[in-house]
Write an enzyme that holds these catalytic residues in place. Structure first.
Site: not given
Length: 370
Positions: A108-109
């Site tokens: 997610d990043e």
């Protein structure tokens, strides 16, 4: 002042409550409701929480029992890593339309270096805004972003206007931004370190900057040098598209605590099989095997052994894990076992680059289109 530090245009994109947001997207009836991804009940642990749940104090790594106590209406949903990976890959394809310099930190990043980008847009802020809009339009999720001259500041900035926002720290604003920052906001400063800094009168970046390199190294060990440099805007780590994996692991949490090593052997065999499967999938091997033991009182213990050769075979992993299990008596009944393999054949020799850092500061006269 120094003029030879690289001034880059770095974006850190961080998806907003990713696991929980995916669940709400896939199940519209959950939108606007407090949800937790993970297990409820006495044995469960929260992996992620929606923003609606966070308002009640629910957060990741919290026991399901405490989460329910804080938020009686909390809805638990199961993790779905295949779905998370699918969504993550779609988002990554968007990143790659702007630059090949994409360094994923997790599902997610990611960091993006857009100093030179594929669309020829000089403004990193506009690129970040466009990427966030595309993620929303094409995937259906919101993301936040931080934009600045290096990875550290971009990472800190991405948390500044969450959710669904972004923060740009221009070169001329770097030093004042860091000086005004609460020490708890510094990426890498955890709760224990923050409390230690408070006791020494360090509450903001400005307080941290007032301490000498020697003082910080004496009080915070190797991390002291890191703190000394980053508060001065100095962080030379490049965005690395192919991050070197340093370990690979698998673990199991049990529905009932195990009190005898004999009952753990079957579990260790299952975990060893999973580790070996992941090693085969990634075509890697390693030398150091670590057994992770979490007891019923949540205390954690690790036991490690380094072999003289690289291994990826399940039987060797299992036999070594058994030796580690019997190495010492258990402190208590066991709620979790894990096996990790490190010292992998993917690791490269490290090169050292020292900085003469007695009075280093970013040259704020450098103007950059952000």
């Amino acid at each position: 002042m120094i003029n030879d530090l690289p001034i880059r245009k770095i974006i850190h994109v961080d998806m907003d409550a990713f696991y929980a947001s995916v669940a709400q997207m896939d199940h519209p009836d959950l939108k606007g409701k407090p949800i937790a991804v993970g297990g409820g009940g006495n044995r469960g642990v929260v992996s992620a929480a929606s923003y609606e749940a966070r308002k009640f104090g629910v957060k990741s790594a919290m026991s399901g029992r405490l989460a329910i106590k804080l938020c009686p209406d909390l809805i638990f949903v199961k993790t779905d890593f295949e779905r998370y990976r699918e969504i993550s890959n779609r988002i990554r394809k968007i990143f790659l339309e702007y630059t090949d310099l994409v360094e994923p930190l997790s599902l997610d990043e990611a960091y993006l270096d857009v100093t030179e980008n594929k669309i020829g847009l000089p403004s990193a802020s506009l690129i970040a805004q466009e990427i966030r809009q595309r993620i929303f339009n094409e995937v259906g999720l919101t993301a936040s972003a931080g934009i600045s001259i290096n990875k550290f500041i971009a990472k800190v900035a991405s948390d500044y206007n969450k959710p669904n926002g972004q923060k740009t720290v221009n070169p001329e604003d770097v030093l004042s931004f860091l000086e005004d920052l609460d020490i708890r906001k510094f990426y890498g400063v955890g709760k224990v370190t923050a409390e230690k800094m408070y006791l020494k009168g360090i509450f903001t970046g400005k307080d941290l900057k007032s301490k000498s390199l020697g003082y910080l190294e004496d009080n915070f060990g190797k991390s002291g040098s890191h703190y000394y440099h980053v508060v001065r805007g100095i962080h030379t780590s490049e965005v690395k598209p192919n991050r070197i994996r340093k370990s690979l692991a698998a673990e199991r949490t049990f529905s009932k605590n195990l009190s005898s090593e004999i009952f753990m052997l079957e579990k260790l065999e299952q975990i060893s099989e999973e580790v070996a499967k992941r090693l085969r999938k990634n075509n890697i091997s390693g030398k150091t095997i670590t057994l992770k033991i979490k007891y019923s009182d949540f205390s954690l213990q690790t036991r490690s052994k380094t072999l003289p050769y690289f291994i990826s075979d399940k039987s060797i992993i299992l036999e070594t894990a058994k030796d580690l299990l019997y190495q010492n008596k258990l402190n208590n009944s066991v709620r979790l076992l894990g096996i990790a393999l490190s010292n992998l054949n993917t690791e490269q020799p490290k090169t050292s680059k020292s900085l003469q850092a007695d009075n280093l500061e970013i040259n704020v006269q450098l103007k950059f289109s952000f």
